[in-house]
Design a protein around this motif. Structure first.
Motif, short mmCIF file in Angstrom:
data_model
loop_
_atom_site.label_atom_id
_atom_site.label_comp_id
_atom_site.label_asym_id
_atom_site.label_seq_id
_atom_site.Cartn_x
_atom_site.Cartn_y
_atom_site.Cartn_z
N UNK A 148 1.20 -1.20 -0.29
CA UNK A 148 0.04 -0.41 -0.05
C UNK A 148 0.73 0.95 -0.09
N UNK A 149 1.86 1.06 0.76
CA UNK A 149 3.09 2.08 0.89
C UNK A 149 3.32 2.80 -1.20
N UNK A 150 4.03 1.83 -1.01
CA UNK A 150 4.84 1.69 -2.24
C UNK A 150 3.83 2.34 -3.32
N UNK A 151 2.67 1.61 -3.65
CA UNK A 151 1.53 1.69 -4.58
C UNK A 151 1.16 3.38 -4.25
N UNK A 152 0.94 4.15 -3.18
CA UNK A 152 0.33 4.94 -2.85
C UNK A 152 1.35 6.22 -3.58
N UNK A 153 2.72 5.83 -2.50
CA UNK A 153 3.65 6.63 -3.68
C UNK A 153 4.79 6.89 -4.88
N UNK A 154 3.58 5.91 -5.36
CA UNK A 154 3.56 5.55 -6.76
C UNK A 154 2.46 6.66 -7.71
N UNK A 155 1.19 6.31 -6.91
CA UNK A 155 0.57 6.75 -7.65
C UNK A 155 -0.66 8.19 -7.02
N UNK A 156 -0.79 8.50 -5.82
CA UNK A 156 -1.14 9.50 -5.30
C UNK A 156 -2.36 9.02 -4.85
N UNK A 157 -2.68 7.34 -5.21
CA UNK A 157 -4.06 7.19 -4.48
C UNK A 157 -3.70 6.42 -3.51
N UNK A 158 -4.60 5.99 -2.64
CA UNK A 158 -4.52 4.55 -1.66
C UNK A 158 -5.93 3.68 -2.08
N UNK A 159 -4.81 2.54 -2.45
CA UNK A 159 -6.18 1.38 -2.72
C UNK A 159 -6.08 -0.14 -1.88
#
Length: 237
Positions: A153-164
């Motif tokens: 979740x941390x990695x994807x949030x930093x990558x996209x600016x969205x929390x999934x």
């Protein structure tokens, strides 16, 4: 008496309620608990008394935990993973107009501060897992699974600016960790890879450096003023 007040606040003044835990993450299996989280707005008049309303309440339902709105916003502005994820649950059970406004503010809470808080929580969990290995010979695999999910979740949030928070097609590999089908060395390599990917994402993240505190504070102030316009009924003599 305080538990009674807290339960009354949850029953009568909840503005947002959702399901969290494995069911929200897409990791539920037979027998998984249903973890409920919510936000309530204590009537403004209660803050004028010496005894303030509770900032959080456990219950009244099984596996239910709720925060008073101000406490919730304060923790979410600090990028507390539990609260940020609560705002992004795919399993919303209730949201009144105030709750819908809170959901509309989800992006205002997101910032690059999440890098430190998410990974800080992961580091704490890793310490507990390593203590389990020292004391019992193996980690608690369910906790290892959730540590990996948090790093994703941390990695994807930093990558996209969205929390999934739903793990999607990564469900089966994560559940294999829960079942103990990967060695601890394999799990550690996976953790290290996720940290490296988060490091790379952090250098070019679309997230702002800080959350939009003024926007959140304006919302909180508006809610308090609206509540103050509706006095509580007098207590029985």
């Amino acid at each position: 008496m305080r538990d009674s007040l807290g339960h009354d606040l949850v029953r009568d003044h909840t503005v947002y309620a959702c399901v969290m835990g494995s069911r929200a993450f897409g990791l539920a299996t037979d027998g998984s608990d249903t973890d409920r989280r919510g936000v309530y707005v204590a009537p403004t008049e209660l803050f004028w008394r010496f005894d303030k309303p509770p900032t959080h309440v456990t219950g009244p339902r099984h596996e239910q935990f709720s925060w008073e709105l101000e406490r919730f916003c304060s923790l979410a502005l600090r990028a507390n993973p539990n609260l940020l994820e609560c705002l992004h649950s795919p399993l919303v059970e209730y949201a009144d107009p105030t709750g819908l406004e809170l959901l509309d503010l989800r992006d205002a809470f997101l910032s690059r501060r999440a890098d430190a808080t998410f990974r800080g929580y992961a580091a704490q969990q890793l310490g507990r897992l390593e203590a389990d290995i020292r004391n019992h010979g193996q980690p608690r695999w369910k906790h290892a699974m959730h540590l990996l999910r948090l790093l994703m979740s941390c990695r994807d949030l930093l990558r996209t600016g969205r929390l999934t928070i739903d793990v999607g097609d990564r469900r089966e590999r994560l559940l294999s960790v829960k079942r103990g089908e990967l060695s601890w060395d394999e799990v550690r390599v996976w953790m290290r890879t996720l940290h490296d990917e988060a490091d790379a994402a952090a250098t070019r993240s679309p997230l702002p450096a800080d959350p939009d505190r003024p926007r959140v504070e304006a919302f909180l102030t508006r809610v308090r003023r609206t509540s103050a316009a509706f006095p509580l009924p007098p207590e029985p003599a």
